[in-house]
Design a protein around this motif. Structure first.
Motif, PDB file in Angstrom:
ATOM      1  N   ALA A  54       0.642  -1.437  -0.276  1.00 47.72           N
ATOM      2  CA  ALA A  54      -0.087   0.206   0.126  1.00 47.72           C
ATOM      3  C   ALA A  54       0.952   1.891  -0.317  1.00 47.72           C
ATOM      4  N   HIS A  55       1.998   1.080   0.721  1.00 46.12           N
ATOM      5  CA  HIS A  55       2.431   2.293   1.006  1.00 46.12           C
ATOM      6  C   HIS A  55       3.512   2.468  -0.621  1.00 46.12           C
ATOM      7  N   LEU A  56       3.865   1.313  -1.268  1.00 46.55           N
ATOM      8  CA  LEU A  56       4.603   1.156  -2.727  1.00 46.55           C
ATOM      9  C   LEU A  56       3.271   2.285  -3.508  1.00 46.55           C
ATOM     10  N   GLN A  57       2.246   1.518  -3.183  1.00 48.52           N
ATOM     11  CA  GLN A  57       1.332   1.467  -4.318  1.00 48.52           C
ATOM     12  C   GLN A  57       1.146   3.552  -4.304  1.00 48.52           C
ATOM     13  N   GLY A  58       1.132   4.245  -3.567  1.00 53.70           N
ATOM     14  CA  GLY A  58       0.355   5.322  -2.743  1.00 53.70           C
ATOM     15  C   GLY A  58       2.502   6.505  -3.314  1.00 53.70           C
ATOM     16  N   LEU A  59       3.342   5.457  -3.168  1.00 50.29           N
ATOM     17  CA  LEU A  59       4.363   7.072  -3.866  1.00 50.29           C
ATOM     18  C   LEU A  59       4.318   6.398  -5.061  1.00 50.29           C
ATOM     19  N   ALA A  60       4.080   5.872  -6.041  1.00 46.41           N
ATOM     20  CA  ALA A  60       3.607   5.101  -7.561  1.00 46.41           C
ATOM     21  C   ALA A  60       2.649   6.167  -7.714  1.00 46.41           C
ATOM     22  N   ASN A  61       1.889   6.272  -6.878  1.00 50.04           N
ATOM     23  CA  ASN A  61       0.212   7.308  -7.354  1.00 50.04           C
ATOM     24  C   ASN A  61       1.006   8.423  -7.674  1.00 50.04           C
ATOM     25  N   SER A  65       1.480  11.110 -10.942  1.00 46.15           N
ATOM     26  CA  SER A  65      -0.127  12.283 -10.792  1.00 46.15           C
ATOM     27  C   SER A  65       0.513  13.815 -10.922  1.00 46.15           C
ATOM     28  N   ARG A  66       2.065  14.050 -11.060  1.00 47.22           N
ATOM     29  CA  ARG A  66       2.339  15.446 -10.964  1.00 47.22           C
ATOM     30  C   ARG A  66       4.046  15.199 -11.438  1.00 47.22           C
ATOM     31  N   SER A  67       4.088  15.801 -12.255  1.00 47.85           N
ATOM     32  CA  SER A  67       5.385  16.330 -12.835  1.00 47.85           C
ATOM     33  C   SER A  67       6.453  16.865 -11.658  1.00 47.85           C
ATOM     34  N   GLN A  68       7.878  16.143 -12.011  1.00 42.14           N
ATOM     35  CA  GLN A  68       9.053  16.377 -10.721  1.00 42.14           C
ATOM     36  C   GLN A  68       9.683  16.938 -11.391  1.00 42.14           C
ATOM     37  N   LYS A  74      11.780  19.720 -15.448  1.00 39.85           N
ATOM     38  CA  LYS A  74      10.105  19.688 -14.905  1.00 39.85           C
ATOM     39  C   LYS A  74      10.180  18.212 -16.329  1.00 39.85           C
ATOM     40  N   LYS A  75      10.021  17.273 -15.332  1.00 35.94           N
ATOM     41  CA  LYS A  75       9.735  15.874 -15.935  1.00 35.94           C
ATOM     42  C   LYS A  75       8.604  14.847 -15.121  1.00 35.94           C
ATOM     43  N   HIS A  76       7.736  14.418 -16.394  1.00 37.59           N
ATOM     44  CA  HIS A  76       6.376  13.407 -15.793  1.00 37.59           C
ATOM     45  C   HIS A  76       7.272  11.630 -16.384  1.00 37.59           C
ATOM     46  N   TRP A  77       6.444  11.129 -14.457  1.00 38.39           N
ATOM     47  CA  TRP A  77       6.857   9.629 -14.771  1.00 38.39           C
ATOM     48  C   TRP A  77       5.518   9.166 -14.843  1.00 38.39           C
ATOM     49  N   LYS A  78       6.040   7.976 -15.777  1.00 41.35           N
ATOM     50  CA  LYS A  78       5.231   6.792 -14.751  1.00 41.35           C
ATOM     51  C   LYS A  78       5.767   5.564 -14.150  1.00 41.35           C
ATOM     52  N   VAL A  79       5.632   4.751 -13.546  1.00 40.99           N
ATOM     53  CA  VAL A  79       6.295   3.155 -12.215  1.00 40.99           C
ATOM     54  C   VAL A  79       5.529   2.708 -12.791  1.00 40.99           C
ATOM     55  N   PRO A  80       6.227   1.901 -13.264  1.00 40.26           N
ATOM     56  CA  PRO A  80       5.554  -0.222 -13.796  1.00 40.26           C
ATOM     57  C   PRO A  80       5.949  -0.476 -12.682  1.00 40.26           C
ATOM     58  N   GLU A  81       7.117  -0.411 -11.401  1.00 37.48           N
ATOM     59  CA  GLU A  81       7.378  -1.547 -10.935  1.00 37.48           C
ATOM     60  C   GLU A  81       8.011  -0.623  -9.471  1.00 37.48           C
ATOM     61  N   LEU A  82       7.929  -0.898  -8.354  1.00 39.24           N
ATOM     62  CA  LEU A  82       8.892  -1.189  -7.059  1.00 39.24           C
ATOM     63  C   LEU A  82       9.306  -1.590  -5.743  1.00 39.24           C
ATOM     64  N   ARG A  96      11.306  -9.022   0.961  1.00 40.46           N
ATOM     65  CA  ARG A  96      11.040  -8.082   0.400  1.00 40.46           C
ATOM     66  C   ARG A  96       9.377  -7.737  -0.787  1.00 40.46           C
ATOM     67  N   VAL A  97       9.397  -6.951  -1.083  1.00 38.97           N
ATOM     68  CA  VAL A  97       7.746  -6.063  -1.647  1.00 38.97           C
ATOM     69  C   VAL A  97       7.910  -5.885  -2.756  1.00 38.97           C
ATOM     70  N   THR A  98       7.818  -6.451  -4.208  1.00 42.73           N
ATOM     71  CA  THR A  98       7.504  -5.516  -5.432  1.00 42.73           C
ATOM     72  C   THR A  98       6.346  -5.493  -5.534  1.00 42.73           C
ATOM     73  N   VAL A  99       6.105  -4.554  -5.894  1.00 40.39           N
ATOM     74  CA  VAL A  99       4.758  -4.411  -6.458  1.00 40.39           C
ATOM     75  C   VAL A  99       4.866  -4.345  -7.940  1.00 40.39           C
ATOM     76  N   HIS A 100       4.136  -4.326  -9.214  1.00 45.51           N
ATOM     77  CA  HIS A 100       3.969  -4.231 -10.107  1.00 45.51           C
ATOM     78  C   HIS A 100       2.818  -3.268 -10.949  1.00 45.51           C
ATOM     79  N   ILE A 101       2.278  -2.350 -11.828  1.00 49.56           N
ATOM     80  CA  ILE A 101       1.607  -1.466 -11.548  1.00 49.56           C
ATOM     81  C   ILE A 101       1.145  -1.610 -12.783  1.00 49.56           C
ATOM     82  N   PRO A 102       0.040  -1.540 -13.394  1.00 49.01           N
ATOM     83  CA  PRO A 102      -1.623  -1.875 -12.285  1.00 49.01           C
ATOM     84  C   PRO A 102      -1.285  -3.701 -12.474  1.00 49.01           C
ATOM     85  N   GLY A 103      -1.308  -3.845 -11.186  1.00 49.53           N
ATOM     86  CA  GLY A 103      -1.817  -5.286 -11.092  1.00 49.53           C
ATOM     87  C   GLY A 103      -1.398  -6.261  -9.701  1.00 49.53           C
TER      88      GLY A 103
END
Length: 711
Positions: A54-61, A65-68, A74-82, A96-103
C-alpha cells in the motif's frame, strides 16, 4: 538491490535502513527509456507485505500524478514497478515486496547468503518473520541518532524518516503491535546487538530494550509497559531495572525507589540496577550514597565500561581526583564498537553527482530554507588553520565518553592541578628511567628486583607499558608540560622515599596518555580564543569569525564544560547564518539553564517574595520560548531533508506542553509562524506551512494523551 543482496552477510546489529527501489519511465521520451531511482526509509509500517504494498502504491501514484523536478528539469514519469527491502535482524533475512503497476504484488525472503528461500513458509512462520521485521524496523528508527553527530562519516542523507506512531487511524494499533512484539521477542533481544557501553548484549541491555524504553518515553505508554514488564519479571528477575526506569520516566520516584530497593535486596550483584540506583543518587546530589553503590556495580560487572564510568563520575563529584584518575585508567575500552547509525550500504558511484535531493517546498522558513551550500563550502575552504581537525572532536565510542569524564575532572581542578594529581598517581617517564637504571645496576651485581606493584590492571609489566608509550615521545606521560615549564626535579636527587612513592604508582594506559594530549590541544585553543577576545575588546575592535569557526569554538568550550562561553560562540555563529548544529547546541544550553533555575526555585520553596516569583516566571517563559523557537527551526531543517521523525525534538516539545499546556504552545506558534507573517513586498516567501507541520505534532500529543495535551 544487487549490491544489497551481495552484502547481506556483512550486516550486523540492526542492519541498514529500508531500501525502496523505483523503476521510472519518462512519459515524454520517445525512447521510453527506464531509469532506476532509490531512496532509504525508516518508520514505514512493515507489519505485513500488504501494508508495504500500500505504501509503494501510494508512492507510485504520487510520482505519476504530478510533474517532478529532475536535476532542474520538470519531467513527468510513470512507474511500472517498485521494490521495498527491509532487514529482519532477528532471523538475519531481507524481506522484500515488489509491486507491479497495474496489477499484483509479491513478497520474497532472501537469506543471509543472498539466496532466495524457496521452501514453502508456513503461515505461522510467515507471521513470526513479519513480526520480527516490524519490531526490527521500529527499533532501528528509534535507535538511529538523529542529532547530527559530528562523528557521522558516511551517514545517510537520502533517507525518508517517518514517525511510525503517527500514522493516522492505525497509530494506536501499531504501538500496541510493537509492545506485544517486544514481549514475544524479549528473549531474543541480544540478537539485535547493544550500545558501546558494554562488550556484549545481555537480556536486559540490548537495542531491543533501548528501543522499547524510547518508545515508552515518546508515547508515554507507561501502564501497558509496566504490565508487560511485570509479566516478564516472573521469568527474569533482572527486568526489575526496566520497571524502575519506566517508573522514573513516569515521574513516580517513590515507587521507583521502592522497586530499586527491593531489587537490590533480592540480588545485590545486579549491575544494571545498581547503576540506575547510583545515577538516581547522583541526580539527588547524594554522592556519598552513590559511591558504595558504584563500587558494588564495578565488582558485579568489571568488564563493562559503564560501571567504571559511573565510579569515575562519583569520585569526581566527591573531589577525590586521584581515585577518579586511577579508576578512569582502569576503564575497559571497546575500541571495536561504534554508536549505531544508518549508513550507506554501497558508496555512490558518481559521488554526489548521483545524488538528487530536491528541496521540499511545502514548509519554508526564510532563515532556514534559504541557506546556501556555497556559503558553507567557502567557510570550510577558509577555516582558521588553528581550528582544523582538533583531535578530540574525532573521538568515538568509549574513548569519547572517557574524554568527557576527563574534562569533568579538569573543569574542577584546572590544568596545573590536574598535572600534579597525574604525577602523583602515575609513573612518570624520568621515574621509570631512574628505576630501570637502578634495576640494571642491581642485575649487574647479581641481584634482580621485581616490582609487581607497577604492573597495570591487564597484567602488563612496566617495560611493556612504557615501551609502547615511548615509541612516540609525544604520547609519553611526561611529554605534556605545563605552559609555565616548571623546573624538573633532578633524577640524581631522588631519595629513598621518592623511590618508595614510585613503587605505589600505576602505569598510565596509553589511550589515557593520549587523552591528556588531546585535552592540552583543546585547552590551548580555548585559552587562545579567550585571550584574543579580551584583547580585541580592550582595543574596541570587532572580533570576527565565520559561522563555522564560531561553531568549532563553541564545541571546544562545550567539551571543556564551559557552557556559558560556548553558548556565546553558538549565538555568534547563528548571527551569521543558520546552522543546525549550533541551533541544537543552543537548545541544549537553554534546557540546562531552565533546569538550573527550576532546581534553584524548588530549593527556595519558602520564598514568597512577589518580585522574585515574577522574575522567576518571566525568565522561565523566555527560556521556554527560545526552546520552542529552536525546535521549530530544527523541525523545518529536518523536513528539508525528508526527516519528519526526531524523538528528541518530540520529547522536548512534549516537555514544553507538560509545563505550559498545548493551547499556549499552539497560540505562540500561530502568533510567530503563521503563513507569510514575515513576507515583505520584495520577498513574498516568508513562513509557509509551519503551522500545518506543527498540527501533525499536536495530533500526536492528543492521540497519546501526552501530559498537558488537554489544556
Amino acid at each position: 538491490m544487487i549490491e544489497r543482496t551481495g552484502r547481506l552477510h556483512t550486516f550486523t546489529d540492526l542492519g541498514p535502513a529500508d531500501l525502496c527501489n523505483i523503476h521510472k519511465q519518462s512519459v515524454t521520451s520517445k525512447k521510453n527509456s527506464e531509469i532506476g531511482t532509490f531512496l532509504y526509509y525508516t518508520g514505514v509500517d512493515t507489519s505485513n507485505s500488504a501494508s508495504i504494498a500500500a505504501h509503494l502504491q501510494g508512492l507510485a501514484n504520487l510520482i505519476g500524478s504530478r510533474s517532478q523536478y529532475w536535476f532542474g528539469e520538470k519531467k513527468h514519469w510513470k512507474v511500472p514497478e517498485l521494490t521495498y527491502c527491509t532487514y529482519n535482524a532477528f532471523s538475519k533475512v531481507d524481506m522484500r515486496v515488489t509491486v507491479h503497476i497495474p496489477g499484483k504484488f509479491e513478497s520474497s525472503i532472501i537469506n543471509n547468503d543472498g539466496k532466495l528461500i524457496h521452501d514453502k513458509v508456513s503461515d505461522n512462520e510467515s507471521d513470526k518473520l513479519w513480526l520480527e521485521t516490524f519490531v526490527t524496523s521500529i527499533v532501528r528508527c528509534l535507535i538511529d541518532s538523529e542529532d547530527d553527530d559530528a562523528n557521522k562519516v558516511g551517514g545517510l542523507v537520502e533517507v525518508r524518516k517517518l514517525n511510525p506512531f503517527n500514522n493516522g487511524k492505525s497509530s494506536k494499533e501499531l504501538l500496541d503491535y510493537f509492545m506485544k512484539g517486544f514481549e514475544k521477542l524479549f528473549w531474543d533481544g541480544p540478537k539485535l546487538g547493544c550500545g558501546i557501553d558494554i562488550p556484549q548484549p545481555t537480556i536486559i541491555s540490548n537495542y531491543l530494550v533501548d528501543g522499547f524504553i524510547k518508545c515508552v518515553e515518546l508515547t508515554q505508554n507507561y501502564e501497558e509497559a509496566l504490565e508487560i514488564l511485570d509479566r516478564l519479571k516472573e521469568k527474569e528477575p533482572g527486568v526489575v531495572t526496566l520497571i524502575a526506569r519506566v517508573l522514573l520516566l513516569k515521574d513516580e520516584e517513590i515507587r521507583a525507589v521502592q522497586v530499586m530497593n527491593d531489587g537490590v535486596n533480592s540480588n545485590n550483584r545486579d549491575a544494571d540496577l545498581l547503576l540506575l540506583q547510583a545515577q538516581f543518587c547522583v541526580d539527588k546530589k547524594r554522592y556519598d550514597l552513590a559511591l558504595n553503590i558504584s563500587k558494588q556495580a564495578v565488582k558485579s560487572s568489571p568488564s563493562d565500561f559503564k560501571t567504571w564510568a559511573m565510579l569515575v563520575k562519583v569520585y569526581t563529584k566527591l573531589n577525590d581526583f586521584e581515585n577518579a584518575l586511577l579508576t578512569l585508567n582502569s576503564c575497559p575500552m571497546n575500541s571495536h564498537k561504534e554508536k549505531y547509525y544508518l549508513k550507506r550500504i554501497v558508496p555512490l558511484k558518481g559521488g554526489n553527482d548521483d545524488l538528487h535531493l530536491p528541496s521540499p517546498v511545502d514548509v519554508t522558513l526564510d532563515e532556514v530554507s534559504n541557506l546556501q551550500s556555497n556559503e558553507i563550502s567557502y567557510e570550510q575552504r577558509n577555516l582558521d588553520p588553528q581550528l582544523i581537525n582538533l583531535p578530540a572532536a574525532n573521538l568515538k565510542s568509549t574513548f569519547a565518553k572517557a574524554y568527557d569524564l576527563l574534562t569533568e575532572i579538569v573543569n574542577k581542578t584546572g590544568w596545573e592541578a590536574l598535572l600534579k594529581y597525574r604525577a602523583k598517581v602515575f609513573v612518570m617517564e624520568e621515574e621509570y628511567r631512574k628505576d630501570r637504571n637502578s634495576n640494571t645496576n642491581n642485575s649487574s651485581n647479581g641481584h634482580t628486583r621485581k616490582n609487581s606493584t607497577n604492573s597495570n590492571l591487564n597484567g602488563e609489566t612496566v617495560e611493556n607499558g612504557i615501551a609502547s608509550g615511548m615509541e612516540n615521545d609525544a604520547s609519553s606521560t611526561l611529554a605534556i608540560k605545563s605552559p609555565k615549564k616548571d623546573d624538573q626535579t633532578n633524577i640524581e636527587d631522588m631519595d629513598e622515599s621518592l623511590e618508595n612513592e614510585f613503587k605505589k604508582k600505576r602505569l598510565c594506559e596509553r589511550w589515557l596518555d593520549n587523552l591528556f594530549m588531546l585535552l592540552y590541544e583543546d585547552l590551548r585553543a580555548y585559552t587562545m580564543w579567550q585571550a584574543e577576545y579580551v584583547h580585541f575588546q580592550a582595543q574596541q575592535m570587532e572580533y570576527k569569525k565565520t559561522t563555522l569557526e564560531w561553531e568549532i569554538l563553541g564545541l571546544i568550550a562545550y567539551r571543556l564544560k564551559h557552557f556559558k562561553e560556548g553558548s556565546v560562540a553558538f549565538a555568534n555563529a547563528l548571527s551569521g547564518r543558520f546552522s543546525a548544529k549550533s541551533t541544537r547546541e543552543m537548545l541544549r544550553y537553554y534546557q540546562m539553564e531552565r533546569a538550573k533555575i527550576l532546581s534553584k526555585n524548588s530549593n527556595n520553596t519558602n520564598n514568597s517574595n512577589s518580585s522574585y516569583t515574577h522574575n522567576f516566571t518571566k525568565v522561565v517563559n523566555q527560556l521556554n520560548e527560545k526552546i520552542l523557537e529552536c525546535c521549530i527551526k530544527l523541525l523545518v531543517w529536518n523536513h528539508r531533508w525528508y526527516s519528519d521523525f526526531s524523538p528528541s525534538l518530540i520529547n522536548t516539545l512534549s516537555d514544553l506542553v507538560a509545563k505550559d499546556g498545548l493551547i499556549k504552545i499552539q497560540s505562540l506558534v500561530q502568533a510567530v509562524y503563521s503563513n507569510n507573517i514575515n513576507a515583505t513586498a520584495s520577498n513574498d516567501n516568508g513562513n509557509h506551512g509551519i503551522t500545518d507541520m506543527m498540527e501533525d505534532v499536536y495530533n500526536f500529543f492528543k492521540e497519546y494523551k501526552i501530559n498537558g495535551a488537554d489544556n
